[in-house]
Design a protein around this motif. Structure first.
Motif, PDB file in Angstrom:
ATOM      1  N   GLN A  32       0.859  -1.231  -0.066  1.00  0.00           N
ATOM      2  CA  GLN A  32       0.105   0.027   0.030  1.00  0.00           C
ATOM      3  C   GLN A  32       0.798   1.196  -0.116  1.00  0.00           C
ATOM      4  N   VAL A  33       1.976   1.094   0.681  1.00  0.00           N
ATOM      5  CA  VAL A  33       3.015   2.382   0.683  1.00  0.00           C
ATOM      6  C   VAL A  33       3.465   2.648  -0.759  1.00  0.00           C
ATOM      7  N   THR A  34       3.968   1.440  -1.503  1.00  0.00           N
ATOM      8  CA  THR A  34       4.187   1.653  -3.033  1.00  0.00           C
ATOM      9  C   THR A  34       3.250   2.418  -3.647  1.00  0.00           C
ATOM     10  N   LEU A  35       1.906   1.908  -3.609  1.00  0.00           N
ATOM     11  CA  LEU A  35       0.814   2.576  -4.366  1.00  0.00           C
ATOM     12  C   LEU A  35       0.610   3.895  -4.038  1.00  0.00           C
ATOM     13  N   SER A  36       0.553   4.208  -2.681  1.00  0.00           N
ATOM     14  CA  SER A  36       0.411   5.671  -2.164  1.00  0.00           C
ATOM     15  C   SER A  36       1.682   6.516  -2.691  1.00  0.00           C
ATOM     16  N   LYS A  37       2.721   6.122  -2.883  1.00  0.00           N
ATOM     17  CA  LYS A  37       3.693   6.927  -3.409  1.00  0.00           C
ATOM     18  C   LYS A  37       3.678   7.289  -4.819  1.00  0.00           C
ATOM     19  N   LEU A  38       3.003   6.059  -5.644  1.00  0.00           N
ATOM     20  CA  LEU A  38       2.788   5.985  -6.960  1.00  0.00           C
ATOM     21  C   LEU A  38       1.626   7.180  -7.109  1.00  0.00           C
ATOM     22  N   GLU A  39       0.503   7.316  -6.281  1.00  0.00           N
ATOM     23  CA  GLU A  39      -0.587   8.001  -6.468  1.00  0.00           C
ATOM     24  C   GLU A  39      -0.176   9.464  -6.444  1.00  0.00           C
ATOM     25  N   SER A  40       0.799   9.624  -5.240  1.00  0.00           N
ATOM     26  CA  SER A  40       1.152  10.919  -4.891  1.00  0.00           C
ATOM     27  C   SER A  40       2.250  11.411  -5.680  1.00  0.00           C
ATOM     28  N   GLY A  41       2.873  10.745  -6.915  1.00  0.00           N
ATOM     29  CA  GLY A  41       3.794  11.232  -7.748  1.00  0.00           C
ATOM     30  C   GLY A  41       5.200  11.126  -7.152  1.00  0.00           C
ATOM     31  N   LYS A  42       5.515  10.334  -6.165  1.00  0.00           N
ATOM     32  CA  LYS A  42       6.923  10.291  -5.578  1.00  0.00           C
ATOM     33  C   LYS A  42       7.724   9.308  -6.152  1.00  0.00           C
ATOM     34  N   GLY A  43       7.349   8.861  -7.318  1.00  0.00           N
ATOM     35  CA  GLY A  43       8.156   7.829  -7.970  1.00  0.00           C
ATOM     36  C   GLY A  43       7.862   6.521  -7.838  1.00  0.00           C
ATOM     37  N   SER A  44       8.168   5.632  -8.778  1.00  0.00           N
ATOM     38  CA  SER A  44       7.687   4.332  -8.613  1.00  0.00           C
ATOM     39  C   SER A  44       8.595   3.642  -9.788  1.00  0.00           C
ATOM     40  N   THR A  45       8.545   2.316  -9.765  1.00  0.00           N
ATOM     41  CA  THR A  45       9.220   1.277 -10.669  1.00  0.00           C
ATOM     42  C   THR A  45       8.456   1.139 -12.035  1.00  0.00           C
ATOM     43  N   LEU A  46       8.998   1.017 -12.946  1.00  0.00           N
ATOM     44  CA  LEU A  46       7.911   0.665 -14.246  1.00  0.00           C
ATOM     45  C   LEU A  46       7.288  -0.485 -13.854  1.00  0.00           C
ATOM     46  N   THR A  47       7.915  -1.646 -13.489  1.00  0.00           N
ATOM     47  CA  THR A  47       7.221  -2.707 -12.744  1.00  0.00           C
ATOM     48  C   THR A  47       5.866  -2.600 -11.991  1.00  0.00           C
ATOM     49  N   THR A  48       6.180  -1.640 -11.083  1.00  0.00           N
ATOM     50  CA  THR A  48       4.925  -1.252 -10.179  1.00  0.00           C
ATOM     51  C   THR A  48       3.874  -0.632 -11.092  1.00  0.00           C
ATOM     52  N   ILE A  49       4.253   0.362 -11.937  1.00  0.00           N
ATOM     53  CA  ILE A  49       3.246   0.977 -12.886  1.00  0.00           C
ATOM     54  C   ILE A  49       2.502  -0.098 -13.571  1.00  0.00           C
ATOM     55  N   VAL A  50       3.185  -1.156 -14.129  1.00  0.00           N
ATOM     56  CA  VAL A  50       2.658  -2.092 -15.302  1.00  0.00           C
ATOM     57  C   VAL A  50       1.602  -2.904 -14.355  1.00  0.00           C
ATOM     58  N   LYS A  51       2.244  -3.339 -13.025  1.00  0.00           N
ATOM     59  CA  LYS A  51       1.206  -4.111 -12.261  1.00  0.00           C
ATOM     60  C   LYS A  51      -0.209  -3.456 -11.690  1.00  0.00           C
TER      61      LYS A  51
END
Length: 94
Positions: A32-51
């Motif tokens: 959930q922390v990873t998703l929260s970071k993605l949604e807030s624009g704090k960076g993410s990996t391509l793998t996470t974005i695809v998933k």
């Protein structure tokens, strides 16, 4: 588009699907922390974005990230290089 706007689009898509962060994170197999970071624009990996996009049923977005070039940039560069190089006369001995 910057990371914040992309994250906002992910969040909107999640809310349209009426899914909590917890549920989407579970479906995407990310924290959930990873998703929260993605949604807030704090960076993410391509793998996470695809998933996450796959879990939202929005993996068609991936095709819009970069349009396919109609002409290969590498082919254009090679052709330009070939045009700029002077041709050497071939030596033939008979």
């Amino acid at each position: 588009m910057d990371e914040v706007k992309f994250g906002e689009q992910i969040r909107r898509a999640r809310l349209i699907e009426d899914v909590t962060q917890e549920e989407l994170a579970r479906r995407a197999n990310v924290s959930q922390v990873t998703l929260s970071k993605l949604e807030s624009g704090k960076g993410s990996t391509l793998t996470t974005i695809v998933k996450v996009l796959q879990a939202l049923g929005r993996d068609d977005w991936l095709g819009t990230l970069e349009p396919e070039p109609e002409v290969s940039p590498l082919r254009m560069a090679r052709e330009a290089a070939n045009l700029s190089e002077p041709r050497r006369a071939s030596r033939r001995t008979r």
